[in-house]
Design an enzyme around this catalytic site. Structure first.
Site, PDB file in Angstrom:
ATOM      1  N   CYS A 155       0.849  -1.634  -0.117  1.00 43.73           N
ATOM      2  CA  CYS A 155      -0.168  -0.169  -0.216  1.00 43.73           C
ATOM      3  C   CYS A 155       1.223   0.922   0.248  1.00 43.73           C
ATOM      4  CB  CYS A 155      -1.022  -0.723   1.100  1.00 43.73           C
ATOM      5  SG  CYS A 155      -1.461  -1.505   1.558  1.00 43.73           S
ATOM      6  N   HIS A 211      -4.477  -1.018  -5.635  1.00 43.32           N
ATOM      7  CA  HIS A 211      -5.090  -0.052  -4.337  1.00 43.32           C
ATOM      8  C   HIS A 211      -5.983   0.960  -5.549  1.00 43.32           C
ATOM      9  CE1 HIS A 211      -2.279  -1.492  -2.407  1.00 43.32           C
ATOM     10  NE2 HIS A 211      -3.123  -1.251  -1.493  1.00 43.32           N
TER      11      HIS A 211
HETATM   12 ZN   LIG Z   1      -3.594  -1.966   0.814  1.00 45.75          ZN
END
Ligand SMILES: [Zn+2]
Ligand SMILES: [Zn+2]
Length: 677
Positions: free
Chosen positions: A370, A421
C-alpha cells in the site's frame, strides 16, 4: 400452584407449572420430538434473567469453542439441559439434530465420554480440558507413557461400551471449597486450578458420566446413548492452557457427527485432502520446494511451477489492463519512516521482519504494498478527471510468521500479492466495488470454481471511537458494498463488528473440489491511510479533496492460490496451465524420427510437448506420464507414422483412439484457448 408461560417458536404460549423442564414440554408436544431432542435453548421473556442449571454459575472451564455456545444460534437466549427446571417465563426452542447448535453440545458430551473411557482404562491420568471443535472434540490428559494407536482402539471400544449403557449426563452443583476438595482428594491438580480460577460464584456446576466427574458448565445431551457416529483420530502434544513452558499434555482428538453417513463422508474428505496435499504433489510433480538451507517459509519455484506461475500471471496482467488498471512496480525495501507514517510500525510491528540499517538510516522490508502505491499516487497532483486511479502490482512482501504456523504454500514468510489500490471519488465507489466483484467472479470461472461464500464485515456502530473514518464514510462504503452484492444477486453474510478499524470489507471464499472453503478475494475500504499520507485530488469545484482508497486482492497471494489450485485440481492442471500438455511416447526407438516430428509440430504450434525417448516399455511410460498428470499422451508406432496420426490417451478419460495429428492439434488449440477445466 405457581405457573410460568413458555413461548414456543410458532408463537404458541403454554402455561406450565414452575420448574417444568424442556424435556417435559417436548414430551407434551410429541413423543417423537422428546425422543429426538438433544438440548434446549431458552430466552427469558420478562423479569430478572434467572438461568437455572445453566452456564451462569461459573465461567467456562473449557476452551473457547464451548464459550461460543453461550449465545448460540440466532443470537437469542442460551443453551440449557433438557432436564433443567425452568423457573421463569421464557421463549423455548427444543433442539434436535437438525439444529446446528445442537451438534456442538453432542460433541462436547462426546468429549466427556472420551474422558470417562480413558479414566476406566487408565485411572491415574490427570485431566485437562475437553471442548467440542468443528468436526468433533478433544480431551487433554497427562500420562507418563504416550497413548499408542492400540490404546486409541481400546479407548474407542470402551467409549462404545459406555455409550451403549446409555449413562445419564447428570448436572450437580457443589460449593466451591467442596469442589476443590473433591478434585484434591482425586489428585486432579489441573482441575483444582480450573475451579479456583474459573468459578466466580459460590456454587460450582459439575457433570457426571458414570464415575467421571467434570467441572463444566454444560449443557450436555441427556445421556451417552445418542453418541453413535464417532471415531478417535489422533494424539497430539498440547501445553496446559496452551502456553509454552506449562506441563505437556496428550490431546486425543475425535471426530463426531450425528450419523454414520456424515462421519463416513467426513473421513472420505480427509482421505481426499491427504491425496491432494499440495506439499506432497508439489514434490512429486516437481513444482516447488522449501529449502531448509535458505530458511523456512520461503518458496523456490521449480521450472514447472514457475511456468504455471507465468501462465497465471500473464492471464492476470492481461485482465488488469483490459479492466482499466495500471501496472506498477515498487521497491521491496523502503525507509522505516514510511512505515511510521502508514502506522504499520505500530499495529503491524509483530508481523514485520526487523529493520535493516543502511548509512545510519533504518530500512524496512515491505510487509504490504500500500505505501508504495500511495507514493506513486502522490507523486503529482491528481485531478478529478483522472480518477479512479487503479494501481496494480504483483507485489512481493515479507511477513514474519512463527515457524510453527508455516504450511507449504499456504502460510509462508515471503509471497507475492496480486495487489491493487483504487483511489476514487465517493460517487465512484459503487461502480468500483462492482468491478472488483466482477473480477473476482472472473477468477473463479477461469480457474474452475463454481461455489463461493461472501461475507461483509461492518463496524460496531455503538463504538465509533474504535474506528478510523466518520459515520458517513462507514455508512456510504458499507452501503456501496451491500448494494453491489444485492445488485449482482450475490448472497452474503453481514458480520457486524468484524471489520478492521480502518474500513468495511467484502471477503469471498471459494469452495474447492472437495467442499473446503478458502478465503481468497478481499475488497477493503481504508479510511486511515489517505489521511495519514495527506492524499488529495483537485475536484471539479477547484478545491482539494481526499480520495477514497480501496485495497483489493483477488487471489490473495500467488503462492497461496497456487497451493489451492494444486489441491483443487489434485495436481492435474487443465490444458491451458499444464506445464507439459502432451507427452509423446514412441513404441520403440524405430519410431523416434516420427515421434520427433510430432513433438516438433506440437512445439511449432505453440504447445508444450515432451518426448519420452527412454528405453522403457510403453506401459511404464504411460504410468509415468499418468503420475505426472500430463493431460495427453500421444502414442506413436508404425501405423501412426504411416498414416500421420497419433493414438491419443487422456489423463482421466483413458484411451481415445487414433486421430490425425492436425485434428488433435486443432482440438488442443480450442481447449487451451477456451481454458477448459
Ligand atoms: Zn493495501
Ligand atoms: Zn465439559
Amino acid at each position: 400452584m405457581e405457573t410460568i408461560h413458555i413461548t414456543m417458536p410458532d408463537g404458541a404460549i403454554r402455561e406450565v407449572p414452575l420448574g417444568t423442564t424442556a424435556a417435559e414440554i417436548a414430551q407434551q408436544i410429541s413423543p417423537r420430538l422428546a425422543k429426538e431432542a438433544l438440548v434446549a435453548r431458552i430466552s427469558p421473556t420478562a423479569g430478572p434473567a434467572v438461568a437455572p442449571a445453566t452456564a451462569s454459575a461459573n465461567a467456562s472451564p473449557d476452551a473457547s469453542p464451548e464459550a461460543r455456545l453461550d449465545a448460540a444460534g440466532n443470537g437469542e437466549g442460551f443453551l440449557v439441559d433438557l432436564r433443567a427446571p425452568i423457573d421463569h417465563d421464557a421463549r423455548l426452542w427444543v433442539l434436535t439434530p437438525k439444529d446446528p447448535d445442537a451438534i456442538q453440545v453432542l460433541r462436547h458430551s462426546a468429549a466427556h465420554l472420551l474422558a470417562a473411557a480413558v479414566l476406566e482404562l487408565f485411572p491415574n491420568v490427570k485431566l485437562g480440558i475437553g471442548p467440542p471443535i468443528d468436526t468433533g472434540f478433544f480431551y487433554d490428559f497427562v500420562r507418563d507413557e504416550p497413548f499408542t494407536p492400540e490404546d486409541l482402539e481400546r479407548i474407542e471400544k470402551k467409549m462404545r461400551e459406555l455409550a451403549a449403557q446409555d449413562i445419564p449426563n447428570e448436572r450437580k452443583m457443589l460449593p466451591k471449597p467442596e469442589a476443590i476438595e473433591l478434585y484434591r482428594k482425586w489428585n486432579q491438580g489441573f482441575k483444582c486450578e480450573l475451579v479456583e480460577e474459573k468459578a466466580v460464584e459460590s456454587m460450582v456446576s459439575f457433570y457426571t458420566t458414570g464415575k467421571f466427574i467434570d467441572f463444566c458448565r454444560g449443557p450436555h445431551i441427556p445421556s451417552t446413548g445418542r453418541i453413535r457416529a464417532f471415531k478417535l483420530m489422533s494424539v497430539a502434544g498440547a501445553y496446559w492452557k496452551g502456553q509454552e513452558g506449562n506441563p505437556q499434555m496428550q490431546r486425543i482428538y475425535g471426530a463426531c457427527f450425528y450419523t454414520q453417513q456424515e462421519l463416513d463422508e467426513y473421513l472420505h474428505r480427509l482421505e481426499e485432502a491427504k491425496r491432494r496435499d499440495h506439499r506432497r504433489l508439489g514434490a512429486e510433480l516437481d513444482l516447488f520446494s522449501v529449502q531448509e538451507e535458505a530458511g523456512p517459509g520461503l518458496i523456490f519455484w521449480h521450472p514447472k511451477g514457475a511456468l504455471i506461475r507465468k501462465l497465471m500471471e500473464d492471464w492476470l496482467r492481461d485482465e488488469l489492463l483490459r479492466r482499466g488498471y495500471d501496472l506498477v512496480v515498487t521497491p521491496h525495501i523502503m525507509r522505516l519512516d514510511l512505515w511510521k507514517t502508514s502506522g504499520h510500525t505500530g499495529f503491524y510491528r509483530d508481523n514485520m521482519f526487523g529493520p535493516v540499517e543502511v548509512e545510519k538510516a533504518d530500512y524496512q522490508l515491505k510487509p504490504m504494498n500500500c505505501p508504495g502505491h500511495i507514493l506513486i499516487y502522490k507523486s503529482r497532483l491528481r485531478s478529478y478527471r483522472e480518477l479512479p486511479v487503479r494501481l496494480a502490482e504483483l507485489g512481493t512482501v515479507y511477513r514474519y510468521e512463527r515457524s510453527g504456523v508455516l504450511h507449504g504454500l499456504l502460510r509462508v514468510r515471503g509471497f507475492t500479492q496480486d495487489d491493487a489500490h483504487i483511489f476514487c471519488m465517493p460517487e465512484q465507489i459503487e461502480a468500483e466495488v462492482e468491478a472488483c466483484i466482477d473480477f473476482a467472479f472472473g477468477v473463479m470461472k477461469t480457474f474452475g470454481f463454481d461455489k463461493y461464500l461472501v461475507e461483509l464485515s461492518d463496524w460496531d456502530a455503538a463504538h465509533p471511537e474504535n474506528y478510523a473514518g466518520s459515520a458517513e464514510d462507514w455508512g456510504r462504503s458499507t452501503a456501496a458494498l451491500q448494494n453491489t452484492l444485492n445488485k449482482l444477486n450475490v448472497p452474503f453474510k453481514r458480520i457486524e463488528g468484524e471489520a478492521a478499524f480502518y474500513g468495511p470489507k467484502i471477503d469471498v471464499k471459494l469452495i474447492d473440489a472437495i467442499g473446503r472453503p478458502w478465503q481468497l478475494t478481499t475488497v477493503q475500504f481504508d479510511f486511515n491511510l489517505p489521511g495519514r499520507f495527506g492524499l488529495e485530488y483537485v475536484g471539479e469545484d477547484g478545491n482539494r479533496h481526499q480520495p477514497l482508497m480501496v485495497h483489493r486482492a483477488l487471489w490473495g497471494s500467488v503462492e497461496r492460490f497456487f497451493g489451492i489450485l494444486i489441491e483443487h485440481y489434485a495436481g492435474a492442471f487443465p490444458v491451458w496451465l499444464a506445464p507439459v500438455q502432451a507427452e509423446v511416447l514412441p513404441l520403440s526407438e524405430k519410431f523416434s524420427v516420427y515421434a520427433n516430428n510430432v513433438v516438433a509440430e506440437l512445439r511449432a504450434a505453440g504447445f508444450r510437448a515432451h518426448l519420452d525417448d527412454r528405453n522403457e516399455k510403453l506401459q511404464a511410460k504411460i504410468r509415468d506420464a499418468q503420475l505426472q498428470k500430463i493431460p495427453y499422451m500421444l502414442i506413436v508406432g508404425g501405423k501412426e507414422a504411416e498414416a500421420g496420426t497419433v493414438s491419443v490417451r487422456h489423463q482421466s478419460k483413458g484411451d481415445l483412439g487414433p486421430r490425425p495429428l492436425a485434428e488433435f492439434l486443432s482440438d488442443l488449440r480450442s481447449q487451451a484457448d477456451s481454458k477448459v477445466i
